[in-house]
Design a protein around this motif. Structure first.
Motif, PDB file in Angstrom:
ATOM      1  N   ALA A   1       0.848  -1.192   0.000  1.00 58.78           N
ATOM      2  CA  ALA A   1       0.000   0.000   0.000  1.00 58.78           C
ATOM      3  C   ALA A   1       0.882   1.240   0.000  1.00 58.78           C
ATOM      4  O   ALA A   1       1.569   1.522   0.982  1.00 58.78           O
ATOM      5  CB  ALA A   1      -0.927   0.012   1.214  1.00 58.78           C
ATOM      6  N   ALA A   2       0.885   1.967  -1.116  1.00 58.63           N
ATOM      7  CA  ALA A   2       1.488   3.288  -1.196  1.00 58.63           C
ATOM      8  C   ALA A   2       0.352   4.299  -1.289  1.00 58.63           C
ATOM      9  O   ALA A   2      -0.775   3.949  -1.653  1.00 58.63           O
ATOM     10  CB  ALA A   2       2.404   3.390  -2.411  1.00 58.63           C
ATOM     11  N   ARG A   3       0.622   5.522  -0.964  1.00 55.41           N
ATOM     12  CA  ARG A   3      -0.415   6.564  -1.016  1.00 55.41           C
ATOM     13  C   ARG A   3      -0.499   7.100  -2.435  1.00 55.41           C
ATOM     14  O   ARG A   3       0.476   7.641  -2.954  1.00 55.41           O
ATOM     15  CB  ARG A   3      -0.081   7.684  -0.030  1.00 55.41           C
ATOM     16  N   ARG A   4      -1.653   6.932  -3.083  1.00 54.15           N
ATOM     17  CA  ARG A   4      -1.820   7.528  -4.407  1.00 54.15           C
ATOM     18  C   ARG A   4      -1.698   9.041  -4.260  1.00 54.15           C
ATOM     19  O   ARG A   4      -2.112   9.633  -3.258  1.00 54.15           O
ATOM     20  CB  ARG A   4      -3.160   7.152  -5.015  1.00 54.15           C
ATOM     21  N   ALA A   5      -1.132   9.685  -5.254  1.00 53.93           N
ATOM     22  CA  ALA A   5      -0.860  11.122  -5.151  1.00 53.93           C
ATOM     23  C   ALA A   5      -1.710  11.960  -6.083  1.00 53.93           C
ATOM     24  O   ALA A   5      -1.653  13.193  -6.016  1.00 53.93           O
ATOM     25  CB  ALA A   5       0.621  11.393  -5.428  1.00 53.93           C
ATOM     26  N   ASP A   6      -2.523  11.317  -6.933  1.00 51.49           N
ATOM     27  CA  ASP A   6      -3.307  12.115  -7.872  1.00 51.49           C
ATOM     28  C   ASP A   6      -4.470  12.840  -7.203  1.00 51.49           C
ATOM     29  O   ASP A   6      -5.149  13.643  -7.844  1.00 51.49           O
ATOM     30  CB  ASP A   6      -3.824  11.244  -9.018  1.00 51.49           C
TER      31      ASP A   6
END
Length: 337
Positions: free
Chosen positions: A295-300
């Protein structure tokens, strides 16, 4: 704008999405939280927290206001006045922008550019802005803006709000304005990230006493629970400062390990001063990482960024190695044959 990392770090995934220190709470903080339950039969009294925050930042109590996390502080600021031209500097934590819109304001966005390392161009802030909100260090970019640049934003009739939610993760807290006493300046801080207590909504505001007084009048009665009061007192006490510094120094070592790994993998990233790193592995990598258990933090969802970016929480090297291995595997699968 109200998408946050906690919604991504579910289902047993390797968590690089949530910016909470990944260690145990200190024993003294656990004791303070447990002891506070004895006060649950009475309405909470936030005055000890106010005095503790004021002492922490060398201010009189009227210049400090404990809040239910930084989020409550942003809501109070948004509802403070009928702002004529509120400005939010992006990319940054989206809650101030969302709170302003929810309060009926039209927000002007000022964008920091990746080619400039997301540094602030103060000249880009409109002269008629009566509210300017900026993070320092900024989430998600990790940019640490010089205090002198932020001071230069001050104008008569303008309120500068600096979100220092992650400043305690920076060793020595350089460029902080939390101890600075100036008209038209507010600093907002969170205690939940650095002390691993996101479930205890604890934060505070320090700054211009006239503005703090207005915020206090608008605050919901008893918005701080007894555990939040206890946590605020404990985490701002002089005895907590060595532990805070040790955590910040540990994060700096872990962050260097992550950034070195990204560099070795050829993944572009922005050098960070925060407990997170903004990387640009390309579109589609966020979803592929999830498929590989990360799980990475989406940045869009951050204005000014697109789906080619992800935000990575700083973690101990063993966790980072697992992420880097997954990233290498994902990129190998995604590479054209």
């Amino acid at each position: 704008m109200r998408h946050h990392g906690d919604s991504e770090a579910r289902g047993g995934l390797l968590d690089l999405a949530v910016n909470v220190y990944p260690g145990e709470r200190p024993d003294w903080l656990d004791r303070a939280l447990h002891d506070s339950i004895a006060d649950a039969a009475a309405y909470p009294d936030a005055e000890p927290a106010r005095r503790a925050v004021a002492r922490r930042h060398h201010r009189p109590p009227q210049e400090a206001l404990p809040t239910a996390g930084a989020a409550e502080a942003f809501t109070l600021v948004a509802r403070l006045r009928p702002w004529r031209r509120p400005v939010v500097v992006h990319p940054q934590f989206t809650e101030p922008h969302a709170a302003l819109e929810q309060a009926g304001h039209t927000v002007t966005s000022v964008f920091c550019r990746p080619e400039d390392g997301f540094a602030l161009d103060a000249a880009a802030v409109p002269e008629d802005a009566d509210l300017v909100v900026i993070g320092n260090p900024t989430n998600p970019t990790g940019a640490l803006h010089p205090a002198a640049t932020l001071r230069a934003l001050r104008r008569r009739g303008r309120l500068i709000v600096v979100d220092e939610a992650f400043m305690d993760a920076v060793p020595g807290e350089p460029e902080s304005l939390a101890d600075e006493r100036a008209e038209g300046l507010l600093v907002i801080r969170s205690l939940t990230k650095h002390w691993s207590i996101p479930g205890i909504r604890a934060g505070y505001v320090v700054g211009d006493p006239a503005v703090v007084r207005e915020l206090a009048r608008a605050q919901t009665p008893w918005s701080l629970s007894s555990p939040a009061v206890a946590a605020t007192v404990a985490c701002t006490a002089p005895e907590a400062l060595p532990e805070a510094r040790a955590r910040a120094e540990q994060l700096a070592v872990w962050r260097e390990f992550l950034q070195d790994g990204l560099a070795a993998a050829g993944v572009p990233f922005t050098p960070s001063s925060g407990p997170f790193v903004l990387a640009r592995p390309g579109e589609g990598l966020h979803g592929l990482l999830r498929e590989h258990g990360v799980a990475a933090r989406r940045a869009d969802t951050f204005p000014g960024l697109d789906a080619s970016w992800i935000r990575l929480a700083v973690r101990p090297p063993e966790t980072t190695r697992r992420f880097l291995d997954a990233l290498a595997e994902v990129r190998a699968c995604a590479a054209p044959a």
